[in-house]
Design a protein around this motif. Structure first.
Motif, PDB file in Angstrom:
ATOM      1  N   THR A 234      16.276 -14.544 -10.855  1.00 14.70           N
ATOM      2  CA  THR A 234      15.637 -13.369 -10.263  1.00 14.70           C
ATOM      3  C   THR A 234      16.344 -12.961  -8.971  1.00 14.70           C
ATOM      4  O   THR A 234      16.475 -11.761  -8.675  1.00 14.70           O
ATOM      5  N   TYR A 411       6.116 -13.951 -12.183  1.00 17.48           N
ATOM      6  CA  TYR A 411       6.897 -13.731 -13.399  1.00 17.48           C
ATOM      7  C   TYR A 411       6.025 -13.206 -14.536  1.00 17.48           C
ATOM      8  O   TYR A 411       4.804 -13.200 -14.450  1.00 17.48           O
ATOM      9  N   GLU A 456       8.747  -9.864 -12.016  1.00 12.30           N
ATOM     10  CA  GLU A 456      10.019 -10.427 -11.557  1.00 12.30           C
ATOM     11  C   GLU A 456      10.814 -11.095 -12.681  1.00 12.30           C
ATOM     12  O   GLU A 456      11.842 -11.731 -12.425  1.00 12.30           O
TER      13      GLU A 456
END
Length: 474
Positions: A234, A411, A456
């Motif tokens: 990320t 996430y 993300e």
């Protein structure tokens, strides 16, 4: 417990050259940067010296791709399909060679490289070969056009499979490619370059430049690249998103994950345990969609943990070239240091750490399969992507609480739900903020099924009809 005699795969099926150059315009060529060494993470043995592409080398590769684009994109889809079919068949013919090279360079068990990675690589090329002459029926207009030159940067966890995910749809749509493999795992990409020559792919259609982050940045930032595709962390994804902002480049990012694997009290325990093991210990946990957070309904937590620990005690850690091995080597010293650091933090924050008794080899990069229980949602091992064989276990009481805990992450790549009730699976899938939700299984992939995340974990989809969109001017 069975005693297994060693069953080593032979290294003799692959010829590793002492040094490798860049693959530009159909030829292997020297790089202007300082060469680097790629090592076997299971033994720390140097496998080969690999060229580093400079900014000028990347420029040569992009110019070669641009020059090849006109003729390649003008080919009828049925003609492009022939090349993709040919590549797929050569991958199948050379699958044992490719699997051995992948295991030596990456550290994953040969059984996984042979039985999972290579069949999926061939399947992706077959699948997108089938799309090449049907793009007008994909739902993106009657005559969708390719974008041009695709700059692609792939990670080290599935080197050849990520290459297939990127290159197959790009070529099917009529684009040309400049691809940068990961610094620690370049060898199968360079063998794939040989396969492109064997398939008589026109020069410049696929170019492969090796190197570290600077080389990847040169590919992403090149002004004549029309499409950027990245799979990786990320942090790097954020840098790429910032660097292409305001440009006309089309971007797909497939980034990190912290997937919840959710086990309800009516789940088949033994089946769920196999899914948990596959979800987090497959490929040593080097999987962006790994089920690294286990959410267990409180009423069965004790029984499930007992069964899980019993199953982990049967896993075999060791030589990745042994066909009996379940857990291979961590890919690099740097990644091993990160796994150790986050595990130590987990223990310091109060979670209870457990690993089965297993001897670690003296040389190489190794970490035992590890479970943390008593984990709070605030713990870093429940929030940060470890990217190793480390499982954080939390409990829940109600489906609503399971959803809330599962979604309590930055996430949103994947999730798993284990229950005998189809209605509950659909209820959960509707509420989980994850790009992929598996039901009573985990880590199941198919070229026809799109993959990608929320938040993300990135944006865009790879695989399936949806994977074509990223490579078409729609």
């Amino acid at each position: 417990m069975f005693e297994y005699a060693p069953a080593p795969e032979s290294r003799d099926v692959v010829d590793i050259k002492p040094s490798y150059g860049l693959f530009i315009d159909g030829e292997f060529t020297d790089g202007a940067g300082t060469p680097f060494k790629t090592v076997n993470p299971a033994t720390e043995e140097v496998l080969a010296e690999v060229a580093t592409a400079s900014q000028a080398d990347v420029d040569r590769a992009v110019r070669a791709a641009r020059k090849a684009f006109g003729a390649w994109s003008a080919l009828p889809g049925s003609e492009r399909a022939k090349y993709l079919f040919r590549i797929a068949r050569i991958v199948q013919e050379r699958s044992r060679e490719l699997a051995v090279l992948e295991t030596l360079d990456n550290g994953k068990p040969i059984r996984e490289a042979r039985d999972v990675d290579l069949p999926l690589v061939a399947a992706h090329f077959f699948y997108y070969a089938g799309w090449a002459d049907k793009l007008g029926y994909a739902g993106y207009g009657p005559d969708p056009r390719p974008l041009g030159v695709a700059g692609q940067v792939i990670p080290w966890n599935f080197p050849l499979l990520m290459l297939a995910w990127k290159i197959a749809p790009a070529l099917a749509c009529g684009n040309t490619v400049v691809l940068k493999p990961a610094e620690t795992t370049p060898l199968t990409a360079l063998l794939f370059a040989e396969i492109c020559r064997q398939a008589e792919l026109p020069p410049g259609v696929v170019n492969i430049v090796t190197g570290a982050g600077e080389t990847g940045a040169a590919v992403v930032n090149h002004p004549d690249v029309n499409k950027v595709a990245f799979t990786g962390s990320t942090e790097v994804g954020r840098i790429i998103a910032r660097s292409v902002a305001g440009s006309a480049k089309k971007v797909t990012l497939e980034l990190g994950g912290k997937a919840a694997n959710i086990i309800f009290e009516d789940a088949a325990i033994d089946q769920a345990v196999e899914g948990i093991v596959n979800g987090i210990f497959f490929n040593q946990g080097h999987v962006c969609c790994a089920g690294s957070r286990l959410l267990v309904q409180e009423s069965i937590a004790g029984d499930l943990m007992e069964a899980l620990k019993r199953r982990l005690s049967m896993l075999r850690l060791g030589d990745p070239m042994d066909k009996n091995t379940d857990i291979g080597a961590i890919n690099s010293a740097e990644q091993l240091a990160r796994v150790r650091e986050l595990s130590d933090i987990g223990e310091a924050e109060g979670a209870e750490r457990w690993s089965p008794a297993c001897a670690l080899p003296e040389r190489g990069f190794w970490f035992p399969p590890t479970i943390f229980s008593g984990v709070a949602q605030s713990h870093r091992i429940a929030r940060d992507e470890v990217f190793g064989p480390v499982l954080a276990v939390l409990t829940f009481r109600t489906p609503a609480e399971a959803v809330e805990k599962a979604n309590n992450t930055a996430y949103g790549l994947s999730a798993g739900v284990w229950t005998e009730k189809g209605s509950r699976i659909l209820w959960m899938a509707d509420r989980l903020r994850a790009g992929v939700v598996w039901a009573n299984t985990f880590n199941k992939f198919d070229p026809a099924s799109p993959f990608g995340g929320y938040k993300e974990s990135g944006y865009g989809r790879e695989g399936g009809r949806h994977g074509l969109e990223a490579y078409l001017d729609v």
